[in-house]
Write a protein that holds these residues in place. Structure first.
Motif, PDB file in Angstrom:
ATOM      1  N   PRO A 167     -24.371  -1.448  -9.023  1.00 44.94           N
ATOM      2  CA  PRO A 167     -24.314  -1.321  -7.571  1.00 44.94           C
ATOM      3  C   PRO A 167     -22.903  -1.357  -7.034  1.00 44.94           C
ATOM      4  N   GLY A 168     -21.926  -1.715  -7.867  1.00 49.50           N
ATOM      5  CA  GLY A 168     -20.546  -1.674  -7.412  1.00 49.50           C
ATOM      6  C   GLY A 168     -20.208  -2.765  -6.430  1.00 49.50           C
ATOM      7  N   ILE A 169     -20.714  -3.971  -6.627  1.00 50.46           N
ATOM      8  CA  ILE A 169     -20.454  -5.089  -5.722  1.00 50.46           C
ATOM      9  C   ILE A 169     -19.810  -6.224  -6.504  1.00 50.46           C
ATOM     10  N   VAL A 170     -18.685  -6.733  -6.019  1.00 47.91           N
ATOM     11  CA  VAL A 170     -18.066  -7.898  -6.639  1.00 47.91           C
ATOM     12  C   VAL A 170     -17.701  -8.904  -5.555  1.00 47.91           C
ATOM     13  N   VAL A 171     -17.694 -10.173  -5.935  1.00 53.94           N
ATOM     14  CA  VAL A 171     -17.367 -11.270  -5.036  1.00 53.94           C
ATOM     15  C   VAL A 171     -16.120 -11.968  -5.572  1.00 53.94           C
ATOM     16  N   ALA A 172     -15.122 -12.160  -4.721  1.00 50.91           N
ATOM     17  CA  ALA A 172     -13.899 -12.837  -5.133  1.00 50.91           C
ATOM     18  C   ALA A 172     -14.125 -14.344  -5.111  1.00 50.91           C
ATOM     19  N   HIS A 173     -13.913 -14.993  -6.242  1.00 44.94           N
ATOM     20  CA  HIS A 173     -14.021 -16.444  -6.331  1.00 44.94           C
ATOM     21  C   HIS A 173     -12.672 -17.007  -6.784  1.00 44.94           C
ATOM     22  N   GLY A 174     -12.225 -18.026  -6.104  1.00 43.32           N
ATOM     23  CA  GLY A 174     -10.922 -18.591  -6.405  1.00 43.32           C
ATOM     24  C   GLY A 174      -9.877 -18.041  -5.465  1.00 43.32           C
ATOM     25  N   SER A 175      -8.899 -18.861  -5.144  1.00 40.12           N
ATOM     26  CA  SER A 175      -7.911 -18.488  -4.138  1.00 40.12           C
ATOM     27  C   SER A 175      -7.086 -17.284  -4.562  1.00 40.12           C
ATOM     28  N   ALA A 176      -6.750 -17.168  -5.853  1.00 39.57           N
ATOM     29  CA  ALA A 176      -5.942 -16.034  -6.299  1.00 39.57           C
ATOM     30  C   ALA A 176      -6.690 -14.729  -6.099  1.00 39.57           C
ATOM     31  N   ALA A 177      -7.963 -14.694  -6.514  1.00 42.19           N
ATOM     32  CA  ALA A 177      -8.753 -13.471  -6.365  1.00 42.19           C
ATOM     33  C   ALA A 177      -8.906 -13.095  -4.899  1.00 42.19           C
ATOM     34  N   ARG A 178      -9.176 -14.088  -4.044  1.00 39.95           N
ATOM     35  CA  ARG A 178      -9.363 -13.790  -2.613  1.00 39.95           C
ATOM     36  C   ARG A 178      -8.081 -13.251  -1.993  1.00 39.95           C
ATOM     37  N   GLU A 179      -6.954 -13.911  -2.251  1.00 37.51           N
ATOM     38  CA  GLU A 179      -5.709 -13.489  -1.622  1.00 37.51           C
ATOM     39  C   GLU A 179      -5.245 -12.131  -2.128  1.00 37.51           C
ATOM     40  N   LEU A 180      -5.402 -11.878  -3.424  1.00 42.83           N
ATOM     41  CA  LEU A 180      -5.044 -10.568  -3.958  1.00 42.83           C
ATOM     42  C   LEU A 180      -5.922  -9.475  -3.367  1.00 42.83           C
ATOM     43  N   ALA A 181      -7.228  -9.748  -3.274  1.00 42.58           N
ATOM     44  CA  ALA A 181      -8.143  -8.761  -2.707  1.00 42.58           C
ATOM     45  C   ALA A 181      -7.819  -8.492  -1.237  1.00 42.58           C
ATOM     46  N   LEU A 182      -7.559  -9.543  -0.466  1.00 36.92           N
ATOM     47  CA  LEU A 182      -7.218  -9.359   0.943  1.00 36.92           C
ATOM     48  C   LEU A 182      -5.902  -8.605   1.110  1.00 36.92           C
ATOM     49  N   SER A 183      -4.955  -8.825   0.210  1.00 33.60           N
ATOM     50  CA  SER A 183      -3.685  -8.111   0.300  1.00 33.60           C
ATOM     51  C   SER A 183      -3.886  -6.614   0.054  1.00 33.60           C
ATOM     52  N   ALA A 184      -4.784  -6.270  -0.877  1.00 32.73           N
ATOM     53  CA  ALA A 184      -5.081  -4.862  -1.111  1.00 32.73           C
ATOM     54  C   ALA A 184      -5.772  -4.254   0.103  1.00 32.73           C
ATOM     55  N   LEU A 185      -6.706  -4.988   0.697  1.00 29.45           N
ATOM     56  CA  LEU A 185      -7.371  -4.485   1.898  1.00 29.45           C
ATOM     57  C   LEU A 185      -6.377  -4.342   3.040  1.00 29.45           C
ATOM     58  N   GLU A 186      -5.446  -5.281   3.145  1.00 31.79           N
ATOM     59  CA  GLU A 186      -4.423  -5.194   4.188  1.00 31.79           C
ATOM     60  C   GLU A 186      -3.631  -3.898   4.059  1.00 31.79           C
ATOM     61  N   GLU A 187      -3.297  -3.515   2.833  1.00 35.61           N
ATOM     62  CA  GLU A 187      -2.580  -2.252   2.643  1.00 35.61           C
ATOM     63  C   GLU A 187      -3.425  -1.068   3.115  1.00 35.61           C
ATOM     64  N   ALA A 188      -4.717  -1.079   2.766  1.00 29.88           N
ATOM     65  CA  ALA A 188      -5.591   0.027   3.177  1.00 29.88           C
ATOM     66  C   ALA A 188      -5.696   0.112   4.697  1.00 29.88           C
ATOM     67  N   VAL A 189      -5.844  -1.040   5.354  1.00 25.36           N
ATOM     68  CA  VAL A 189      -5.962  -1.055   6.815  1.00 25.36           C
ATOM     69  C   VAL A 189      -4.664  -0.579   7.465  1.00 25.36           C
ATOM     70  N   LEU A 190      -3.526  -1.070   6.966  1.00 29.40           N
ATOM     71  CA  LEU A 190      -2.240  -0.688   7.554  1.00 29.40           C
ATOM     72  C   LEU A 190      -1.955   0.798   7.344  1.00 29.40           C
ATOM     73  N   LEU A 191      -2.218   1.315   6.140  1.00 28.59           N
ATOM     74  CA  LEU A 191      -2.011   2.738   5.897  1.00 28.59           C
ATOM     75  C   LEU A 191      -2.845   3.592   6.836  1.00 28.59           C
ATOM     76  N   ALA A 192      -4.107   3.214   7.008  1.00 30.11           N
ATOM     77  CA  ALA A 192      -4.987   3.994   7.872  1.00 30.11           C
ATOM     78  C   ALA A 192      -4.535   3.914   9.331  1.00 30.11           C
ATOM     79  N   ALA A 193      -4.275   2.692   9.803  1.00 32.18           N
ATOM     80  CA  ALA A 193      -3.928   2.510  11.218  1.00 32.18           C
ATOM     81  C   ALA A 193      -2.576   3.125  11.560  1.00 32.18           C
ATOM     82  N   ALA A 194      -1.633   3.094  10.601  1.00 32.83           N
ATOM     83  CA  ALA A 194      -0.292   3.613  10.874  1.00 32.83           C
ATOM     84  C   ALA A 194      -0.229   5.133  10.805  1.00 32.83           C
ATOM     85  N   SER A 195      -1.156   5.748  10.074  1.00 29.37           N
ATOM     86  CA  SER A 195      -1.073   7.201   9.873  1.00 29.37           C
ATOM     87  C   SER A 195      -2.042   8.004  10.727  1.00 29.37           C
ATOM     88  N   ALA A 196      -3.152   7.390  11.109  1.00 25.67           N
ATOM     89  CA  ALA A 196      -4.125   8.107  11.936  1.00 25.67           C
ATOM     90  C   ALA A 196      -3.598   8.234  13.357  1.00 25.67           C
TER      91      ALA A 196
END
Length: 322
Positions: A167-196
């Motif tokens: 199903p392609g679903i994963v859950v981040a457990h642990g502070s390192a996994a959460r912060e790394l995942a959020l940093s990747a999402l932050e890049e996606a959000v910033l790229l989209a918002a800055a270019s659209a």
């Protein structure tokens, strides 16, 4: 960490992941797929479309998303989404999480339907950036699987793919996994918002309505009233109330209540303030009134909401669907 046992598609009425979790997934759905949450979600939902088309509704706002569109739904507002009628499929990445405060200014220009709806439609993102944005989503998927015992494939330069049939679903457990995942999402959000290209300002809402909304958002705890807001935008109370409702579909006081509830939720999530202090800082007359309104919105009292967030962060509980 894989979310074992999750269904491939969340059906109508399925709850969202508990607040505090970072959950990311990738779906390719066919006609008939849809999710309906009359109470909304407990966390932010980010959706990046890579193929086909989807339709998303939040409050009184509705958008259609195709490839290169990022749609963001704020928590606590009734929403529904599914494959666009007449479209053969909808392929998309999605993530449930608590948004970082720095993301709000990036998303604000793409808001639709006024502040109470909390729907942000970013796009279309230029085609030249699609691969880079999707790369950030793939990295988020990989980083969410980070554990002490396993290094994500993406950290080794290997593309992260959802296995066939998974199903392609994963859950981040642990502070390192959460912060790394959020940093990747932050890049996606910033790229989209800055270019659209942000949508051109429509004829409404009127500048005076936007000013009133900004006043609410800037200081939710202030003793705002229809009369005080009207005075600050140089309108009579009756004219202001009529204009506000006409252009946003909500009364000024309903809009203020939603702003205050979102502010209170952020305080509960990020501070140790007592419920009484949260109520006061968010503009509610009493802790009793705040608790009653908060429970009506979120289905749980403020104290239990905070406990649920902290338990979700420390306990590997798998969510059910997107």
């Amino acid at each position: 960490m894989p979310a074992d046992g999750l269904p491939a598609a969340a059906g109508p009425g399925h709850p969202s992941p508990p607040p505090g979790l970072v959950v990311v997934g990738h779906f390719d759905e066919r006609p008939g797929y849809g999710v309906d949450r009359p109470r909304g979600a407990d966390s932010w939902l980010f959706v990046w479309t890579t193929g086909g088309r989807g339709r998303l509704r939040q409050g009184g706002s509705e958008v259609t998303a195709g490839a290169g569109h990022l749609v963001v739904l704020a928590p606590g507002v009734p929403h529904a989404y599914g494959v666009e009628p007449g479209c053969p499929h909808w392929r998309f990445w999605w993530a449930h999480c608590q948004a970082r405060p720095s993301w709000t200014p990036w998303l604000r220009p793409y808001g639709t339907g006024g502040d109470p709806d909390g729907l942000y439609a970013v796009g279309p993102v230029p085609a030249a950036l699609h691969d880079r944005v999707e790369g950030a989503w793939r990295r988020m998927y990989a980083d969410a699987r980070w554990t002490d015992a396993e290094v994500p494939a993406d950290a080794l330069g290997i593309a992260a793919e959802a296995p066939a049939g998974d199903p392609g679903i994963v859950v981040a457990h642990g502070s390192a996994a959460r912060e790394l995942a959020l940093s990747a999402l932050e890049e996606a959000v910033l790229l989209a918002a800055a270019s659209a290209r942000a949508p051109a300002s429509p004829p409404g809402p009127d500048e005076r309505v936007r000013r009133a909304q900004a006043l609410m958002a800037a200081d939710p705890g202030a003793p705002h009233s229809v009369r005080s807001l009207a005075a600050q935008v140089a309108l009579s109370p009756s004219r202001f109330a009529h204009l506000f409702a006409e252009q946003t579909g909500h009364s000024p006081m309903r809009a203020l209540r939603e702003v205050r509830l979102r502010h209170a939720a952020r305080l509960l999530e990020g501070t140790d303030l007592s419920v009484e202090r949260v109520a006061s800082a968010s503009g509610f007359a009493s802790a009793f009134h705040f608790s009653r309104v908060f429970r009506a919105r979120h289905g749980t009292p403020p104290g239990a909401y905070r406990e649920g967030i902290r338990a979700a962060i420390t306990t590997p509980t798998a969510p059910k669907g997107t």
